[in-house]
Design an enzyme around this catalytic site. Sequence first.
Site, short mmCIF file in Angstrom:
data_model
loop_
_atom_site.label_atom_id
_atom_site.label_comp_id
_atom_site.label_asym_id
_atom_site.label_seq_id
_atom_site.Cartn_x
_atom_site.Cartn_y
_atom_site.Cartn_z
N SER A 60 40.26 38.85 38.28
CA SER A 60 41.56 38.31 38.70
C SER A 60 41.87 38.76 40.13
O SER A 60 41.08 38.51 41.04
CB SER A 60 42.65 38.74 37.71
OG SER A 60 43.85 38.06 37.98
N ALA A 61 43.00 39.48 40.34
CA ALA A 61 43.29 40.00 41.67
C ALA A 61 42.17 40.93 42.12
O ALA A 61 41.81 40.98 43.31
CB ALA A 61 44.62 40.75 41.66
N ASP A 164 41.57 28.03 33.25
CA ASP A 164 42.22 28.97 34.16
C ASP A 164 42.94 28.19 35.25
O ASP A 164 42.38 27.26 35.85
CB ASP A 164 41.14 29.88 34.76
CG ASP A 164 41.69 30.95 35.69
OD1 ASP A 164 42.91 30.99 35.91
OD2 ASP A 164 40.88 31.74 36.20
N HIS A 194 43.53 32.19 32.02
CA HIS A 194 43.31 33.33 32.91
C HIS A 194 43.44 34.64 32.14
O HIS A 194 44.46 34.88 31.49
CB HIS A 194 44.32 33.29 34.06
CG HIS A 194 43.98 34.23 35.18
ND1 HIS A 194 42.98 33.97 36.08
CD2 HIS A 194 44.49 35.44 35.51
CE1 HIS A 194 42.90 34.96 36.94
NE2 HIS A 194 43.80 35.88 36.62
#
Length: 221
Positions: A60-61, A164, A194
């Site tokens: 993710s991030a 996602d 996600h």
Amino acid sequence: NMAIDLHVIIVSVEYHLAPEHPLPAAYDDAMEALHWIKTTPNDWIRDYADLSNMFIMGSSAGGNIAYHAGLRAAMEIDKLEPLVIRGLILHQPGFGGSQRTQSELRDNDPILPLSVCDLVWELSLPIADRDHEYCNPKVGDGPQLLEKIKLLGWKVLVVGCDGDILFEHQIELVKLMREKGVSVVSQFGEGGYHGINMVEPAKTKALHVVLKNFILSSLVA
């Protein structure tokens, strides 16, 4: 669980968070972590880690951070010796752009709705521009820096799913890397959302199999 299933040592980075510390603070912290691995007297790293077989990974991030840290590490590779980085693993990496994608317009991701995605970028970017290079890998110096990753022979894995909200941005990243001659493997499942691999145990196990196969194939090559 990942450390056990993959037989690896994981160094997890405690990076500074936005909005108090907008990007590139997290990228700076990731690079500091690489230098820490290089110099630390930590027993686990010193006695058990194989510094000649390293991968930079994020979800993710964290996938965004791993990508940008990888670009930086590629340019500073001599300063990181004796670390030998074999490649990048980007799991559902967080990227974006000013142009809405179909997956964003559907806005049916139960974990990352579009409003939350927009707010995260608003708080994280140093300026209010979704086509900033920290968000959109197709702009700025990133495409040129991928040439260095190609020359180093790094392998890249991008894993995701078409449910996602960030799916199409991930597809565009894979296309960009292939255009630049980077050795990239992508695996995108159908459906999902996600962060699905973080909350559904069966999906977590399946992800670990993909990661293990990629790591082993990269080391053999």
